[in-house]
Design a protein around this motif. Structure first.
Motif, PDB file in Angstrom:
ATOM      1  N   ASP A   4       0.702  -0.976  -0.388  1.00 51.29           N
ATOM      2  CA  ASP A   4      -0.063   0.241  -0.088  1.00 51.29           C
ATOM      3  C   ASP A   4       1.062   0.879   0.425  1.00 51.29           C
ATOM      4  N   ARG A   5       0.519   1.881  -1.068  1.00 50.37           N
ATOM      5  CA  ARG A   5       1.390   3.530  -1.188  1.00 50.37           C
ATOM      6  C   ARG A   5       0.686   4.309  -1.881  1.00 50.37           C
ATOM      7  N   ASN A  16      -1.920  13.324  -2.083  1.00 48.77           N
ATOM      8  CA  ASN A  16      -3.275  13.850  -1.910  1.00 48.77           C
ATOM      9  C   ASN A  16      -4.221  12.339  -0.651  1.00 48.77           C
ATOM     10  N   GLY A  17      -3.575  11.049  -0.586  1.00 43.87           N
ATOM     11  CA  GLY A  17      -3.254  10.064  -0.068  1.00 43.87           C
ATOM     12  C   GLY A  17      -4.608   9.133  -1.124  1.00 43.87           C
ATOM     13  N   GLY A  18      -3.923   9.331  -1.936  1.00 43.73           N
ATOM     14  CA  GLY A  18      -4.189   8.282  -3.108  1.00 43.73           C
ATOM     15  C   GLY A  18      -3.847   7.347  -2.867  1.00 43.73           C
ATOM     16  N   SER A  19      -4.655   6.225  -3.580  1.00 43.76           N
ATOM     17  CA  SER A  19      -3.334   4.603  -3.643  1.00 43.76           C
ATOM     18  C   SER A  19      -2.696   4.677  -4.800  1.00 43.76           C
ATOM     19  N   GLU A  37       3.364   1.948  -7.707  1.00 38.59           N
ATOM     20  CA  GLU A  37       4.361   3.351  -7.556  1.00 38.59           C
ATOM     21  C   GLU A  37       5.715   2.563  -7.216  1.00 38.59           C
ATOM     22  N   GLY A  38       6.208   2.409  -8.793  1.00 39.20           N
ATOM     23  CA  GLY A  38       8.316   1.774  -8.493  1.00 39.20           C
ATOM     24  C   GLY A  38       8.539   0.753  -8.817  1.00 39.20           C
ATOM     25  N   GLY A  50      -2.100   4.077 -13.631  1.00 40.52           N
ATOM     26  CA  GLY A  50      -3.313   4.722 -12.815  1.00 40.52           C
ATOM     27  C   GLY A  50      -3.393   4.505 -11.394  1.00 40.52           C
ATOM     28  N   LEU A  51      -1.570   3.311 -11.075  1.00 40.67           N
ATOM     29  CA  LEU A  51      -2.181   2.297 -10.382  1.00 40.67           C
ATOM     30  C   LEU A  51      -1.195   2.903  -9.402  1.00 40.67           C
ATOM     31  N   GLY A  52      -0.126   3.689 -10.522  1.00 38.81           N
ATOM     32  CA  GLY A  52       1.238   3.936 -10.108  1.00 38.81           C
ATOM     33  C   GLY A  52       2.583   3.244 -10.603  1.00 38.81           C
TER      34      GLY A  52
END
Length: 377
Positions: A26-27, A31-34, A38-39, A61-63
């Protein structure tokens, strides 16, 4: 009033986020969006449209950082623009024009990926094609850049080469437990028994005198069985096959797109559910769909309801009577009509007997494929 039942919804955004969180943690953004991915690095072939574009958008969209591969440069530009419009940044998109009919182009793209990234979390082997009815056997339009069968090169061998080239980055992935290869396959693999893939694939031949009697009709099925065999011989990372069933893409040509968009699963909904499960489900959940198992990830149970599969895959029906082609073609039509009624969010489904019983065949095709692409490794 419509005789066509409503489409199943597929996964909501919230459900997709939860699947990704379970696999990648969970990252959150500022702004607190999940942003559970990411990475993470996701490579997608056939990313310029259809399923490939939809999966690229989901992962971005998930990073995730997206490596988008396709021969359609205009489509890649449009994908990049749409992702940039979403978050205003270009730092998470690598656009790689790639000709999958040319091993040199695939190899160059793989080299570019390895120069940019030390690890890859997901490689989604999605690019594919089928022959139209008007395609002429032996014609230039059915030959790859190397003079062999175009569909077998694009659908299977180009992805075999890509997986082999990228394996160091896949095996060093920081995801748990390793990187994962997702192959977009098809229930059409039931149409063939593997005999046209061994000892050297006549499905790869482009000359009339060297081809099988139903070369064009069995081309897609042979490619997809070869793809499944490859998945079951991959070492060093996880590998799983996903069947999206009938989806409203352009793989059948523009003349068939309108019909498929009305009757088949939509690209952005149920049509990508099996792929999302293959990408994000845990190893325990995927079970026998992973690597050397006997299953794939599906999204419809129609195939399970078709009777006498042990009969129509038998030597009597396949070889002596020659009925297997017609039976599977009819079954695929039943699948198109019934997939909406039997959709489920997550299905692990047994693939054809030949796809997991012929271990020697898998080994033989793997060795042949490695030798065939060796100059570009």
């Amino acid at each position: 009033f419509s005789l066509v039942p409503p489409q199943p919804a597929g996964f909501s955004h919230e459900q997709i986020v939860e699947l990704a969180r379970k696999r990648y943690g969970d990252r959150h953004d500022e702004n607190g969006g999940s942003l559970p991915m990411e990475g993470r690095v996701v490579c997608v072939t056939g990313a310029a449209g259809g399923i490939g574009s939809a999966l690229s958008s989901v992962c971005h969209g998930l990073g995730a950082t997206i490596v988008a591969m396709d021969r359609n440069t205009t489509g890649l530009d449009e994908l990049k623009q749409s992702l940039e419009d979403d978050d205003g940044t270009t730092s998470r998109i690598l656009r790689l024009p790639t000709q999958h009919e040319d091993f040199a182009s695939v190899s160059q793209s793989a080299d570019e990926i390895l120069r940019n990234f030390e690890h890859i979390d997901l490689l989604i082997c999605n690019a594919g094609m089928t022959y139209r009815e008007e395609a002429e056997l032996g014609s230039k339009g059915m030959k790859s850049a190397h003079g062999y069968d175009l569909a077998f090169t694009v659908n299977y061998l180009s992805h075999f080469l890509l997986v082999e080239k990228l394996m160091p980055a896949l095996s060093s992935s920081t995801s748990s437990p390793q990187g994962r290869v997702v192959h977009l396959t098809s229930t059409y693999h039931w149409k063939v028994d593997g005999s046209e893939l061994l000892p050297q694939p006549i499905a790869y031949q482009s000359e009339l005198l060297k081809q099988g009697p139903k070369h064009k009709e069995r081309s897609y099925a042979n490619c997809k069985l070869a793809q499944i065999w490859h998945s079951r011989r991959i070492k060093g990372c996880e590998s799983v096959c996903a069947c999206p069933t009938w989806v409203g893409t352009g793989i059948g040509g523009e003349e068939a797109r309108d019909f498929l968009e009305r009757m088949a699963f939509p690209v952005g909904g149920a049509g990508i559910a099996s792929a999302l499960n293959a990408m994000f489900r845990s190893s325990a959940e995927l079970g026998d769909a992973l690597n050397d198992g006997d299953c794939l990830v599906a999204n419809s149970r129609i195939l399970e309801y078709l009777p006498f599969k042990n009969v129509w895959t038998s030597a009597l029906v396949s070889k002596n009577l020659g009925w297997r082609d017609a039976i599977v073609d009819f079954g695929s039509f039943i699948l198109l009509l019934g997939q909406r009624f039997t959709f489920e969010d997550f299905i692990i489904q047994r693939s054809s007997p030949e796809s997991y019983e012929n271990r020697k065949g898998m080994d033989s095709l793997y060795r042949w494929s490695l030798q065939e692409v060796w100059p570009w490794l």
